[in-house]
Write a protein that holds these residues in place. Structure first.
Motif, PDB file in Angstrom:
ATOM      1  N   VAL A 119       0.856  -1.194   0.000  1.00 24.51           N
ATOM      2  CA  VAL A 119       0.000   0.000   0.000  1.00 24.51           C
ATOM      3  C   VAL A 119       0.888   1.239   0.000  1.00 24.51           C
ATOM      4  N   PRO A 120       0.687   2.183  -0.961  1.00 25.16           N
ATOM      5  CA  PRO A 120      -0.463   2.261  -1.860  1.00 25.16           C
ATOM      6  C   PRO A 120      -0.246   1.657  -3.252  1.00 25.16           C
ATOM      7  N   GLU A 174      -2.944   1.310  -6.352  1.00 22.74           N
ATOM      8  CA  GLU A 174      -2.816   2.149  -7.548  1.00 22.74           C
ATOM      9  C   GLU A 174      -2.783   1.288  -8.804  1.00 22.74           C
ATOM     10  N   SER A 214      -3.081   4.313   6.180  1.00 20.24           N
ATOM     11  CA  SER A 214      -2.853   3.325   5.118  1.00 20.24           C
ATOM     12  C   SER A 214      -3.786   2.132   5.270  1.00 20.24           C
ATOM     13  N   ALA A 244      -6.911   0.977   2.644  1.00 20.23           N
ATOM     14  CA  ALA A 244      -6.871  -0.320   1.977  1.00 20.23           C
ATOM     15  C   ALA A 244      -8.025  -1.231   2.368  1.00 20.23           C
TER      16      ALA A 244
END
Length: 248
Positions: free
Chosen positions: A80-81, A85, A167, A171
């Motif tokens: 993550v990220p 993405e 984060s 997610a």
């Protein structure tokens, strides 16, 4: 016989690719494309190769298929990220392909089930032409995954932090309820890798929030059976996909 896969890129990294499989000419014409997202607890040791029989089965059933790869934990840019993405960008790429009919139905297994369910909650889900997602034994609740220590705490390895951090929240499919598109969960009653109860809170809270979410728990079915075209469980998977596709 289905076509040989054609690999297309959606980024510069070698893992930012997907294979396109087209159905045989004699197969019934489908009204959309199936996007297959493999599992493996988001780790680099598992790639899309193990999902190829599943992808070929969808193609044989008449669906154009995109079998996707993505950067995973332990790889440059993975976790993550970056992994999230990749999912965003690969779906934009698939949706832009003139030879892949829309809408898209996303099918993800295990960690792939997490990724497609995460995508279902994003504000861009509808503009990516997603009609719905099918989560197969998916890790749809990162909190439950953490409490159950699934995959030897794979969720913490994937996110890089623990619950409560930005984060983690970004997610977690639980943080974007209700999903923007329908979600169909197919789980195995005998799954001891991602037990069916790991999805209970997601189903309950998504439904209360007004989401179009259903769950089917299949008897005599373990974690890998849901992606095995030779197992009776795969019939339920095909039906879940067909239920989300528009009719001609």
């Amino acid at each position: 016989m289905t076509s040989s896969p054609e690999t297309r890129s959606y980024g510069e990294d070698p893992a930012q690719v997907y294979d396109v499989l087209l159905p045989p000419p004699e197969a019934p014409s489908a009204a959309g494309t199936v996007v297959v997202v493999h599992g493996g607890f988001w780790r680099r040791g598992y790639d899309r190769e193990h999902a190829l029989p599943e992808a070929r089965a969808f193609a044989a059933a008449g669906f154009p298929v995109a079998l996707v790869e993505y950067r995973r934990a332990g790889m440059p840019g993975g976790g993550v990220p970056g992994t999230l993405e990749d999912v965003r960008d690969l779906l934009a790429s698939v949706a832009s392909q003139a030879d892949l009919p829309k809408p898209l139905v996303l099918v993800g297994h295990s960690a792939g089930g997490h990724l497609v369910t995460w995508a279902a909650g994003q504000p861009w889900a509808v503009e990516r032409a997603i009609a719905g997602v099918v989560s197969l034994a998916g890790v749809v609740d990162l909190g439950a995954s953490d409490r159950l220590h699934l995959g030897s705490d794979a969720a913490r390895e994937f996110v890089g932090t623990g619950p409560g951090t930005p984060s983690w929240t970004a997610a977690d499919p639980m943080s974007t309820l209700p999903p923007k598109v329908p979600v169909r969960l197919v789980n195995g009653a005998d799954d001891d890798t991602v037990p069916p109860e790991a999805a209970d809170a997601y189903v309950s809270e998504a439904t209360v929030a007004g989401g179009d979410v259903t769950v089917q728990v299949l008897p005599n079915t373990d974690h890998m059976a849901v992606i095995d075209p030779a197992h009776p469980a795969f019939g339920a998977v095909l039906e879940a996909v067909r239920s989300l596709m528009p009719t001609r």
